[in-house]
Design a protein around this motif. Sequence first.
Motif, PDB file in Angstrom:
ATOM      1  N   UNK A 343       0.851  -1.194   0.000  1.00 17.73           N
ATOM      2  CA  UNK A 343       0.000   0.000   0.000  1.00 17.73           C
ATOM      3  C   UNK A 343       0.883   1.238   0.000  1.00 17.73           C
ATOM      4  N   UNK A 344       0.263   2.372  -0.308  1.00 18.73           N
ATOM      5  CA  UNK A 344       1.001   3.641  -0.280  1.00 18.73           C
ATOM      6  C   UNK A 344       1.486   3.944   1.133  1.00 18.73           C
ATOM      7  N   UNK A 345       0.605   3.733   2.127  1.00 15.09           N
ATOM      8  CA  UNK A 345       1.003   3.990   3.518  1.00 15.09           C
ATOM      9  C   UNK A 345       2.202   3.141   3.910  1.00 15.09           C
ATOM     10  N   UNK A 346       2.209   1.874   3.484  1.00 13.92           N
ATOM     11  CA  UNK A 346       3.324   0.991   3.829  1.00 13.92           C
ATOM     12  C   UNK A 346       4.606   1.451   3.143  1.00 13.92           C
ATOM     13  N   UNK A 347       4.494   1.922   1.905  1.00 11.13           N
ATOM     14  CA  UNK A 347       5.679   2.428   1.203  1.00 11.13           C
ATOM     15  C   UNK A 347       6.261   3.636   1.932  1.00 11.13           C
ATOM     16  N   UNK A 348       5.405   4.586   2.295  1.00 13.90           N
ATOM     17  CA  UNK A 348       5.878   5.782   3.001  1.00 13.90           C
ATOM     18  C   UNK A 348       6.499   5.417   4.340  1.00 13.90           C
ATOM     19  N   UNK A 349       5.908   4.418   5.026  1.00 19.60           N
ATOM     20  CA  UNK A 349       6.466   3.966   6.300  1.00 19.60           C
ATOM     21  C   UNK A 349       7.846   3.375   6.100  1.00 19.60           C
ATOM     22  N   UNK A 350       7.992   2.536   5.083  1.00 19.14           N
ATOM     23  CA  UNK A 350       9.299   1.922   4.822  1.00 19.14           C
ATOM     24  C   UNK A 350      10.351   2.991   4.513  1.00 19.14           C
ATOM     25  N   UNK A 351       9.970   3.971   3.706  1.00 24.21           N
ATOM     26  CA  UNK A 351      10.919   5.035   3.356  1.00 24.21           C
ATOM     27  C   UNK A 351      11.286   5.852   4.586  1.00 24.21           C
ATOM     28  N   UNK A 352      10.309   6.066   5.465  1.00 25.54           N
ATOM     29  CA  UNK A 352      10.528   6.910   6.639  1.00 25.54           C
ATOM     30  C   UNK A 352      11.512   6.294   7.629  1.00 25.54           C
ATOM     31  N   UNK A 353      11.869   5.037   7.436  1.00 23.95           N
ATOM     32  CA  UNK A 353      12.865   4.405   8.306  1.00 23.95           C
ATOM     33  C   UNK A 353      14.289   4.851   7.974  1.00 23.95           C
ATOM     34  N   UNK A 354      14.432   5.566   6.873  1.00 23.70           N
ATOM     35  CA  UNK A 354      15.760   5.964   6.408  1.00 23.70           C
ATOM     36  C   UNK A 354      15.903   7.483   6.433  1.00 23.70           C
ATOM     37  N   UNK A 355      17.114   7.936   6.169  1.00 21.68           N
ATOM     38  CA  UNK A 355      17.410   9.361   6.204  1.00 21.68           C
ATOM     39  C   UNK A 355      17.639   9.903   4.801  1.00 21.68           C
ATOM     40  N   UNK A 356      17.438  11.202   4.673  1.00 26.89           N
ATOM     41  CA  UNK A 356      17.753  11.875   3.409  1.00 26.89           C
ATOM     42  C   UNK A 356      19.227  11.656   3.085  1.00 26.89           C
ATOM     43  N   UNK A 357      19.502  11.254   1.860  1.00 28.77           N
ATOM     44  CA  UNK A 357      20.878  11.003   1.450  1.00 28.77           C
ATOM     45  C   UNK A 357      21.278   9.536   1.492  1.00 28.77           C
ATOM     46  N   UNK A 358      20.483   8.705   2.183  1.00 28.09           N
ATOM     47  CA  UNK A 358      20.774   7.277   2.213  1.00 28.09           C
ATOM     48  C   UNK A 358      20.312   6.617   0.915  1.00 28.09           C
ATOM     49  N   UNK A 359      20.990   5.541   0.565  1.00 23.73           N
ATOM     50  CA  UNK A 359      20.636   4.780  -0.632  1.00 23.73           C
ATOM     51  C   UNK A 359      19.812   3.555  -0.239  1.00 23.73           C
ATOM     52  N   UNK A 360      18.682   3.377  -0.879  1.00 21.43           N
ATOM     53  CA  UNK A 360      17.824   2.224  -0.604  1.00 21.43           C
ATOM     54  C   UNK A 360      17.623   1.410  -1.885  1.00 21.43           C
ATOM     55  N   UNK A 361      17.332   0.132  -1.699  1.00 19.58           N
ATOM     56  CA  UNK A 361      17.111  -0.750  -2.839  1.00 19.58           C
ATOM     57  C   UNK A 361      15.620  -1.039  -2.980  1.00 19.58           C
ATOM     58  N   UNK A 362      15.089  -0.738  -4.134  1.00 15.92           N
ATOM     59  CA  UNK A 362      13.676  -0.940  -4.425  1.00 15.92           C
ATOM     60  C   UNK A 362      13.529  -2.063  -5.453  1.00 15.92           C
TER      61      UNK A 362
END
Length: 381
Positions: A343-362
Amino acid sequence: MPDNGRFLSRLIWFTLLVVALMLLWHNFPDLFNSYNSPYSDSREKVTPRVIEPRGNLADDEKSTIELFENSRDSVVFITTRQQVMDVWTRDIFSVPSGTGSGFIWDDAGHIITNLHVIKGASEAIVRLADGRDYKAILIGASPAHDIAVLKIGAGIQLPLPVPLGSSHDLKVGQKVFAIGNPFGLDWTLTTGVISALDRSLPSEEGRTIENLIQTDAAINPGNSGGPLLDSAGRLIGINTAIYSPSGASAGIGFSVPVDTLNRVVPQLISRGKYIRPALGITVDEKLNTRLTKIIGVTGVVILSVSPGSAADLAGLKGATISSDGSIMPNDIIISLENKPVDSVDKLLLRIDHYKVGETIRITLLRNGHEMDVSVILQPGI
């Protein structure tokens, strides 16, 4: 004459009754006044019972007492006032508006509490455990997390901040301890266990607060903003809400985890607000639900990609919109760092676990095929 005889008879019986009562009074005083009776000396002499030696406290009792005594001074009592205007005189005055809890974050005098504790208030007073009162100022707040940072005057000799723990490694069943001021009853300790993790709860502002810790430690009105501690006395969360039809503790309380606090609070102190990390894409919950149901997949459809954004630089593709308004999805996000996104809420929650400038794998679905893409998070709006 018969009436006179009946009257005389009643008088005689009354007189005999009075004489009998007087004889009882004088001859059996214990029946009427045992405290002044001449026979009271014969009553049994009673002394207080002997107190049985208690012995040593149990080890868990000792550790709980030590935890409370070590942590109590770091917890504060917050009272708020609100300015109102008299409709007749137009005079403005302040009235009490609420109470809550908070705790000392650092040596600079920053106090952490819930945003809803101070919402609508024109002033807040912080009371330390030793009884000192200080007027606080608002430094910053994050409605998305129900977190607010206050500050009391510089140069104040403060108790030590609450030791910081972590929340990413918590386990259901761990013991927890909540300290706060329920119903204005200052510095109260309640205990329990972690009942569940990663809970969601609507906030008073209609937002959904994610990733909450659920506990059965009693949390009542006035506990909000107080610390949730682990058995080592470390901060693992901030007590935020209860689930109760009656408004009092029903064994279901919720706390914002400390990892969220440690990510959000520094930004509130330095910027006054929290800037969420973002991908630079457009998504919509209602539209996503309809599209994924039609396609028969679980994930989040990227509707559009902002030019020059992190998502654009990573090569993500937005949906194609035809001239008749129909939408043809291109990239669908199905997981983030191997954690499913449904869901969109779950995506935003997952992203919110990280900081600006961090690299994440999607992980994406593109043309029916899975592919991994690395994205450097950018500041959100």
